[in-house]
Write a protein that holds these residues in place. Structure first.
Motif, PDB file in Angstrom:
ATOM      1  N   PHE A 160       0.843  -1.192   0.000  1.00  0.00           N
ATOM      2  CA  PHE A 160       0.000   0.000   0.000  1.00  0.00           C
ATOM      3  C   PHE A 160       0.880   1.244   0.000  1.00  0.00           C
ATOM      4  O   PHE A 160       1.942   1.276   0.622  1.00  0.00           O
ATOM      5  N   THR A 161       0.417   2.282  -0.687  1.00  0.00           N
ATOM      6  CA  THR A 161       1.094   3.577  -0.628  1.00  0.00           C
ATOM      7  C   THR A 161       0.735   4.284   0.676  1.00  0.00           C
ATOM      8  O   THR A 161      -0.102   3.805   1.457  1.00  0.00           O
ATOM      9  N   GLN A 162       1.317   5.454   0.885  1.00  0.00           N
ATOM     10  CA  GLN A 162       1.027   6.242   2.081  1.00  0.00           C
ATOM     11  C   GLN A 162      -0.404   6.751   2.104  1.00  0.00           C
ATOM     12  O   GLN A 162      -0.905   7.158   3.161  1.00  0.00           O
ATOM     13  N   THR A 163      -1.090   6.705   0.961  1.00  0.00           N
ATOM     14  CA  THR A 163      -2.494   7.125   0.894  1.00  0.00           C
ATOM     15  C   THR A 163      -3.434   5.930   0.716  1.00  0.00           C
ATOM     16  O   THR A 163      -4.605   6.109   0.403  1.00  0.00           O
ATOM     17  N   GLY A 164      -2.899   4.718   0.888  1.00  0.00           N
ATOM     18  CA  GLY A 164      -3.741   3.533   0.869  1.00  0.00           C
ATOM     19  C   GLY A 164      -4.054   2.980  -0.501  1.00  0.00           C
ATOM     20  O   GLY A 164      -4.961   2.148  -0.643  1.00  0.00           O
ATOM     21  N   LYS A 165      -3.322   3.389  -1.536  1.00  0.00           N
ATOM     22  CA  LYS A 165      -3.499   2.797  -2.856  1.00  0.00           C
ATOM     23  C   LYS A 165      -2.709   1.483  -2.936  1.00  0.00           C
ATOM     24  O   LYS A 165      -1.747   1.271  -2.192  1.00  0.00           O
ATOM     25  N   VAL A 166      -3.098   0.597  -3.848  1.00  0.00           N
ATOM     26  CA  VAL A 166      -2.383  -0.658  -4.073  1.00  0.00           C
ATOM     27  C   VAL A 166      -1.296  -0.418  -5.115  1.00  0.00           C
ATOM     28  O   VAL A 166      -1.591   0.046  -6.224  1.00  0.00           O
ATOM     29  N   GLY A 227       6.939   8.240   1.273  1.00  0.00           N
ATOM     30  CA  GLY A 227       6.421   7.910  -0.054  1.00  0.00           C
ATOM     31  C   GLY A 227       7.457   7.261  -0.951  1.00  0.00           C
ATOM     32  O   GLY A 227       7.175   6.957  -2.112  1.00  0.00           O
ATOM     33  N   ARG A 228       8.679   7.031  -0.429  1.00  0.00           N
ATOM     34  CA  ARG A 228       9.711   6.375  -1.238  1.00  0.00           C
ATOM     35  C   ARG A 228       9.497   4.868  -1.245  1.00  0.00           C
ATOM     36  O   ARG A 228       9.061   4.289  -0.243  1.00  0.00           O
ATOM     37  N   PHE A 229       9.814   4.255  -2.388  1.00  0.00           N
ATOM     38  CA  PHE A 229       9.762   2.796  -2.445  1.00  0.00           C
ATOM     39  C   PHE A 229      10.974   2.278  -3.208  1.00  0.00           C
ATOM     40  O   PHE A 229      11.598   2.999  -4.004  1.00  0.00           O
ATOM     41  N   PHE A 230      11.313   1.015  -2.964  1.00  0.00           N
ATOM     42  CA  PHE A 230      12.587   0.459  -3.406  1.00  0.00           C
ATOM     43  C   PHE A 230      12.385  -0.966  -3.914  1.00  0.00           C
ATOM     44  O   PHE A 230      11.582  -1.726  -3.362  1.00  0.00           O
ATOM     45  N   PHE A 231      13.143  -1.317  -4.946  1.00  0.00           N
ATOM     46  CA  PHE A 231      13.019  -2.641  -5.545  1.00  0.00           C
ATOM     47  C   PHE A 231      14.263  -2.909  -6.375  1.00  0.00           C
ATOM     48  O   PHE A 231      14.977  -1.969  -6.768  1.00  0.00           O
ATOM     49  N   THR A 232      14.517  -4.166  -6.662  1.00  0.00           N
ATOM     50  CA  THR A 232      15.616  -4.500  -7.568  1.00  0.00           C
ATOM     51  C   THR A 232      15.070  -4.667  -8.976  1.00  0.00           C
ATOM     52  O   THR A 232      13.947  -5.125  -9.183  1.00  0.00           O
ATOM     53  N   TYR A 233      15.890  -4.272  -9.954  1.00  0.00           N
ATOM     54  CA  TYR A 233      15.456  -4.318 -11.348  1.00  0.00           C
ATOM     55  C   TYR A 233      16.679  -4.545 -12.229  1.00  0.00           C
ATOM     56  O   TYR A 233      17.670  -3.812 -12.134  1.00  0.00           O
ATOM     57  N   THR A 249       3.737  10.220  -5.063  1.00  0.00           N
ATOM     58  CA  THR A 249       3.182  11.430  -4.471  1.00  0.00           C
ATOM     59  C   THR A 249       1.815  11.707  -5.075  1.00  0.00           C
ATOM     60  O   THR A 249       1.526  11.298  -6.207  1.00  0.00           O
ATOM     61  N   GLU A 250       0.983  12.428  -4.337  1.00  0.00           N
ATOM     62  CA  GLU A 250      -0.299  12.896  -4.859  1.00  0.00           C
ATOM     63  C   GLU A 250      -0.387  14.409  -4.838  1.00  0.00           C
ATOM     64  O   GLU A 250      -1.453  14.985  -5.089  1.00  0.00           O
ATOM     65  N   PRO A 254      -1.597  12.420  -8.681  1.00  0.00           N
ATOM     66  CA  PRO A 254      -0.840  11.194  -8.440  1.00  0.00           C
ATOM     67  C   PRO A 254       0.270  11.000  -9.475  1.00  0.00           C
ATOM     68  O   PRO A 254       0.057  11.188 -10.678  1.00  0.00           O
ATOM     69  N   ALA A 255       1.464  10.635  -9.007  1.00  0.00           N
ATOM     70  CA  ALA A 255       2.594  10.432  -9.913  1.00  0.00           C
ATOM     71  C   ALA A 255       3.674   9.622  -9.213  1.00  0.00           C
ATOM     72  O   ALA A 255       3.743   9.575  -7.978  1.00  0.00           O
ATOM     73  N   VAL A 256       4.506   8.958 -10.014  1.00  0.00           N
ATOM     74  CA  VAL A 256       5.709   8.310  -9.496  1.00  0.00           C
ATOM     75  C   VAL A 256       6.909   8.970 -10.149  1.00  0.00           C
ATOM     76  O   VAL A 256       6.850   9.405 -11.304  1.00  0.00           O
ATOM     77  N   LYS A 257       8.006   9.050  -9.403  1.00  0.00           N
ATOM     78  CA  LYS A 257       9.222   9.685  -9.904  1.00  0.00           C
ATOM     79  C   LYS A 257      10.421   8.841  -9.512  1.00  0.00           C
ATOM     80  O   LYS A 257      10.544   8.435  -8.358  1.00  0.00           O
TER      81      LYS A 257
END
Length: 430
Positions: A160-166, A227-233, A249-250, A254-257
């Protein structure tokens, strides 16, 4: 019933504030979207594989189940007395079990066999979110399908995001953010590669190790405070896997950066990264045997520790920085501590061969699974003192188990241990 294309093989991603038992625990996020208990694949948004439940020093066998297909990840649990497990068995691929007895309360075939790549994600209202390779699905806690949204590829669990989105990323590098109430896309599908992947096929060996043919082979870690998230790619055409940092962020819509990437994972990684309790560090494994601590703001390497083997899953990290790496091969059971600018070995026991994810709980206890002497495919569940490595209790896992794929702690203190070949064991505080 959905058509099952072909069997999904093993994934190594093998994983409460005081009496309220908040789902994200004192080791990480506090977003109310997470349900109480063990609501996410690796316990919480931080992927900590840690439970703030006061752990039992002595445990006793409660029940076991056998599923005909594989189990690839630990189950999730809520305060409704249900244990949710995904399996590749024919028919149902998501089961809700009674935590007291292991009996099936309900199961569903609304998801196909690719759902075994994920653990069910639970929100505060008891809804369940689970994807296969066709759609993300939402269910209520009776198994009724609420919505489904088509996707391309399959994720390895969601957060979940900080605003409860999946939020989730499919194995080919496509990022989705969906409204958890309706399933509607919050942002346009985001491609990490900058365009639609040319090939969405699935290579089981690549996904087991997080190599180039399976670019995103683990669960993203999400920090609700920043609101930061991390993953391997492993971006196609590059020489090795990287750890990425992004932000959702919203503000202004809403957007990802993308914030940064660091190509510091030789050989790839299928072990999910996790976030330190204060959100300042990311811990991640490379297939060459290195455990890294990265600066969450910049991606810079803070320290690297050679654990000496390729782990078969992500590590368990306590709020005060004690780290229990997952097992792999003939790996010993060991504990290290984040000592600031370096990692310090707390203890290492060569006599105990680590066979899974050693999950920590409050009270400085850890529940690892280890080889049961020289008997092939036999395992014991231990209770161990995190600070000293002293063994406090030992219980046999009945039957032959191949290897364990994640240990879950229920809100009542039960310990749930699944094996790849479809066994699920439950132990209660004694």
């Amino acid at each position: 019933m959905r058509t099952n294309k072909f069997l999904f093989y093993a994934m190594p991603c093998i994983v409460m504030a005081s009496m309220r038992l908040m789902g994200c625990g004192d080791g990480g996020s506090g977003d109310p979207a997470y349900g109480p208990g063990w609501p996410a694949a690796h316990a919480d948004g931080h992927n900590s594989d840690y439970s703030p439940v006061k752990g039992a020093r002595n445990i006793a066998f409660a029940w076991q189940r056998k599923f005909e297909g594989t189990i690839n990840l630990g189950p999730t649990t809520g305060m409704d007395g249900q244990v949710y497990v995904t399996t590749s068995a024919e028919g149902c691929h998501l089961y809700a079990l009674d935590a007291r007895t292991g009996a099936t309360r309900w199961c569903t075939d609304a998801v196909n066999q690719y759902a075994v790549a994920s653990s069910a994600l639970l929100d505060e209202e008891g809804r369940i979110y689970l994807a296969d390779d066709e759609a993300m699905h939402a269910f209520d806690n009776t198994g009724r399908l609420l919505w489904e949204t088509p996707i391309t590829g399959f994720p390895l669990s969601a957060q979940f995001t900080q605003t409860g989105k999946v939020i989730f990323i499919t194995h080919i590098g496509l990022l989705y953010v969906l409204d958890r109430h309706t399933g509607k896309a919050v942002i346009d599908r985001y491609s990490l590669a900058g365009g639609m992947p040319a090939d969405s096929t699935f290579d089981p060996q690549a996904c087991m190790r997080g190599t180039e043919a399976c670019p995103c082979a683990n669960t993203l870690a999400f920090d609700q405070r920043s609101g930061r998230f991390f993953f391997t790619y492993w971006k196609p055409g590059t020489p090795q896997a990287a750890l990425w940092g992004m932000r959702y962020t919203e503000e202004g819509g809403p957007a990802v950066k993308k914030l940064w990437e660091t190509s510091a994972l030789p050989g790839g990684s299928a072990s999910s990264p996790d976030i330190s309790a204060d959100g300042s560090r990311i811990y991640v494994n490379a297939n060459t045997g290195g455990l890294f601590a990265m600066n969450a703001e910049t991606g810079a390497t803070i320290w690297e520790y050679d654990i000496g083997y390729e782990p078969g899953g992500s590590q368990s990290t306590s709020p005060d920085g004690y780290i229990m790496p997952a097992g792999g091969g003939n790996a010993p059971l060991l504990c290290i501590r984040d000592a600031g600018d370096h990692a310090a070995l707390v203890w290492r026991n060569e006599a105990l061969q680590n066979r899974g994810v050693a999950t920590q709980v409050a009270g400085k206890l850890v529940y690892p699974t280890v080889a049961a002497g020289s008997e092939r495919f036999s395992y014991d569940l231990l209770v161990v003192d995190v600070l000293t490595g002293r063994e406090l209790d030992r219980e046999r896992l009945p039957g032959k188990g191949l290897f364990t794929v994640g240990t879950t702690i229920g809100p009542e203190g039960n310990v749930y241990v699944p094996t790849f070949n479809g066994l699920l064991f439950a132990y209660r505080p004694d």
